[in-house]
Design a protein around this motif. Structure first.
Motif, PDB file in Angstrom:
ATOM      1  N   MET A 170      33.663   8.220  29.469  1.00  0.00           N
ATOM      2  CA  MET A 170      32.528   7.471  28.988  1.00  0.00           C
ATOM      3  C   MET A 170      32.332   6.208  29.812  1.00  0.00           C
ATOM      4  O   MET A 170      31.269   5.978  30.335  1.00  0.00           O
ATOM      5  N   THR A 171      33.323   5.355  29.932  1.00  0.00           N
ATOM      6  CA  THR A 171      33.212   4.164  30.780  1.00  0.00           C
ATOM      7  C   THR A 171      34.310   4.224  31.820  1.00  0.00           C
ATOM      8  O   THR A 171      35.384   4.774  31.600  1.00  0.00           O
ATOM      9  N   ASP A 172      34.019   3.629  32.941  1.00  0.00           N
ATOM     10  CA  ASP A 172      35.054   3.581  33.972  1.00  0.00           C
ATOM     11  C   ASP A 172      35.841   2.286  33.816  1.00  0.00           C
ATOM     12  O   ASP A 172      35.649   1.535  32.866  1.00  0.00           O
ATOM     13  N   THR A 173      36.728   1.994  34.772  1.00  0.00           N
ATOM     14  CA  THR A 173      37.577   0.799  34.671  1.00  0.00           C
ATOM     15  C   THR A 173      36.786  -0.490  34.730  1.00  0.00           C
ATOM     16  O   THR A 173      37.214  -1.505  34.205  1.00  0.00           O
ATOM     17  N   ALA A 174      35.586  -0.470  35.295  1.00  0.00           N
ATOM     18  CA  ALA A 174      34.745  -1.667  35.364  1.00  0.00           C
ATOM     19  C   ALA A 174      33.947  -1.858  34.080  1.00  0.00           C
ATOM     20  O   ALA A 174      33.258  -2.858  33.930  1.00  0.00           O
ATOM     21  N   GLY A 175      34.015  -0.895  33.157  1.00  0.00           N
ATOM     22  CA  GLY A 175      33.314  -1.030  31.890  1.00  0.00           C
ATOM     23  C   GLY A 175      31.884  -0.540  31.919  1.00  0.00           C
ATOM     24  O   GLY A 175      31.141  -0.771  30.980  1.00  0.00           O
ATOM     25  N   THR A 176      31.475   0.147  32.986  1.00  0.00           N
ATOM     26  CA  THR A 176      30.099   0.670  33.045  1.00  0.00           C
ATOM     27  C   THR A 176      30.083   2.101  32.527  1.00  0.00           C
ATOM     28  O   THR A 176      31.086   2.814  32.597  1.00  0.00           O
ATOM     29  N   LEU A 177      28.935   2.488  32.025  1.00  0.00           N
ATOM     30  CA  LEU A 177      28.791   3.842  31.514  1.00  0.00           C
ATOM     31  C   LEU A 177      28.771   4.833  32.660  1.00  0.00           C
ATOM     32  O   LEU A 177      28.246   4.562  33.732  1.00  0.00           O
ATOM     33  N   ARG A 178      29.355   5.989  32.412  1.00  0.00           N
ATOM     34  CA  ARG A 178      29.248   7.055  33.399  1.00  0.00           C
ATOM     35  C   ARG A 178      29.017   8.357  32.646  1.00  0.00           C
ATOM     36  O   ARG A 178      29.480   8.538  31.530  1.00  0.00           O
ATOM     37  N   LEU A 220      17.705  16.015  32.107  1.00  0.00           N
ATOM     38  CA  LEU A 220      17.506  15.115  30.975  1.00  0.00           C
ATOM     39  C   LEU A 220      16.518  13.997  31.321  1.00  0.00           C
ATOM     40  O   LEU A 220      15.654  13.651  30.521  1.00  0.00           O
ATOM     41  N   ARG A 221      16.642  13.450  32.524  1.00  0.00           N
ATOM     42  CA  ARG A 221      15.719  12.389  32.944  1.00  0.00           C
ATOM     43  C   ARG A 221      14.296  12.922  33.086  1.00  0.00           C
ATOM     44  O   ARG A 221      13.331  12.246  32.724  1.00  0.00           O
ATOM     45  N   ALA A 222      14.159  14.132  33.613  1.00  0.00           N
ATOM     46  CA  ALA A 222      12.829  14.734  33.740  1.00  0.00           C
ATOM     47  C   ALA A 222      12.233  14.974  32.351  1.00  0.00           C
ATOM     48  O   ALA A 222      11.040  14.700  32.118  1.00  0.00           O
ATOM     49  N   ALA A 223      13.055  15.447  31.436  1.00  0.00           N
ATOM     50  CA  ALA A 223      12.580  15.666  30.064  1.00  0.00           C
ATOM     51  C   ALA A 223      12.202  14.338  29.421  1.00  0.00           C
ATOM     52  O   ALA A 223      11.183  14.233  28.723  1.00  0.00           O
ATOM     53  N   MET A 224      13.002  13.323  29.668  1.00  0.00           N
ATOM     54  CA  MET A 224      12.736  11.991  29.115  1.00  0.00           C
ATOM     55  C   MET A 224      11.396  11.472  29.657  1.00  0.00           C
ATOM     56  O   MET A 224      10.572  10.954  28.894  1.00  0.00           O
ATOM     57  N   THR A 225      11.171  11.634  30.924  1.00  0.00           N
ATOM     58  CA  THR A 225       9.921  11.188  31.541  1.00  0.00           C
ATOM     59  C   THR A 225       8.727  11.922  30.930  1.00  0.00           C
ATOM     60  O   THR A 225       7.711  11.299  30.596  1.00  0.00           O
ATOM     61  N   ARG A 226       8.852  13.238  30.771  1.00  0.00           N
ATOM     62  CA  ARG A 226       7.750  14.004  30.174  1.00  0.00           C
ATOM     63  C   ARG A 226       7.457  13.528  28.753  1.00  0.00           C
ATOM     64  O   ARG A 226       6.294  13.371  28.375  1.00  0.00           O
ATOM     65  N   LEU A 227       8.499  13.279  27.982  1.00  0.00           N
ATOM     66  CA  LEU A 227       8.295  12.808  26.612  1.00  0.00           C
ATOM     67  C   LEU A 227       7.654  11.424  26.600  1.00  0.00           C
ATOM     68  O   LEU A 227       6.739  11.171  25.822  1.00  0.00           O
ATOM     69  N   ARG A 272      26.969  13.750  26.137  1.00  0.00           N
ATOM     70  CA  ARG A 272      27.902  13.342  27.208  1.00  0.00           C
ATOM     71  C   ARG A 272      27.182  12.640  28.358  1.00  0.00           C
ATOM     72  O   ARG A 272      27.817  12.117  29.253  1.00  0.00           O
ATOM     73  N   ALA A 273      25.845  12.614  28.316  1.00  0.00           N
ATOM     74  CA  ALA A 273      25.052  11.949  29.362  1.00  0.00           C
ATOM     75  C   ALA A 273      24.825  10.501  28.923  1.00  0.00           C
ATOM     76  O   ALA A 273      23.736  10.107  28.531  1.00  0.00           O
ATOM     77  N   HIS A 274      25.858   9.682  29.013  1.00  0.00           N
ATOM     78  CA  HIS A 274      25.849   8.328  28.452  1.00  0.00           C
ATOM     79  C   HIS A 274      24.806   7.414  29.102  1.00  0.00           C
ATOM     80  O   HIS A 274      24.140   6.646  28.416  1.00  0.00           O
ATOM     81  N   THR A 275      24.653   7.476  30.405  1.00  0.00           N
ATOM     82  CA  THR A 275      23.672   6.582  31.055  1.00  0.00           C
ATOM     83  C   THR A 275      22.242   7.006  30.687  1.00  0.00           C
ATOM     84  O   THR A 275      21.378   6.156  30.488  1.00  0.00           O
TER      85      THR A 275
END
Length: 148
Positions: free
Chosen positions: A1-9, A20-27, A57-60
């Motif tokens: 979920m997060t890497d050692t720097a604390g960012t989402l992955r 998912l991003r394409a679907a998000m854009t269409r919506l 599982r697509a956290h970002t």
């Protein structure tokens, strides 16, 4: 979920994240292909043709989704347009209702005035009929030589 720097992955493949991003854009743009277009996560994974577990599982991507919905709300462009049209129609209905009430009041006032005039007219006709039955002596015109 997060890497050692604390960012989402993401824990999904780049292809799944792209879907998912394409679907998000269409919506977001109001042009869904597989759903009713409402801005729900259920529609997001259905639109992307992935499972709910895969989407989760697509956290970002989900963070982007949440940020967009927090900023713009859950209304699609079509829903916002529909709501604006409903608001405008309600405003017009209120104005027309006020106009109808005003006209109804004027109509009632006119009906009252007409009824009063009708009754006055009837009273005058009755008085005229009573007065005609009495004898009336006409006034004869005086000639030029009959002055007093």
């Amino acid at each position: 979920m997060t890497d050692t720097a604390g960012t989402l992955r993401d824990e999904v493949s780049p292809k799944t994240a792209a879907a998912l991003r394409a679907a998000m854009t269409r919506l977001f743009e109001g042009r869904p292909q597989r759903t009713d277009g409402r801005l729900t996560k259920e529609n997001l994974y259905k639109e992307a043709q992935v499972s709910r577990a895969t989407m989760n599982r697509a956290h970002t991507v989900l963070a982007e989704w949440d940020a967009y919905v927090a900023t713009h709300g859950k209304k699609t462009a079509g829903e916002a347009q529909r709501d604006a049209a409903i608001t405008e129609l309600k405003r017009r209905l209120t104005r027309k209702t006020q106009e109808c009430t005003l006209l109804e009041n004027k109509l009632k006032a006119a009906a009252t005035a007409i009824a009063a005039l009708y009754h006055d007219n009837e009273a005058l006709r009755q008085q005229l009929n009573r007065d005609v039955s009495t004898s009336v002596t006409p006034i004869r015109p005086r000639g030029p030589h009959q002055r007093r």
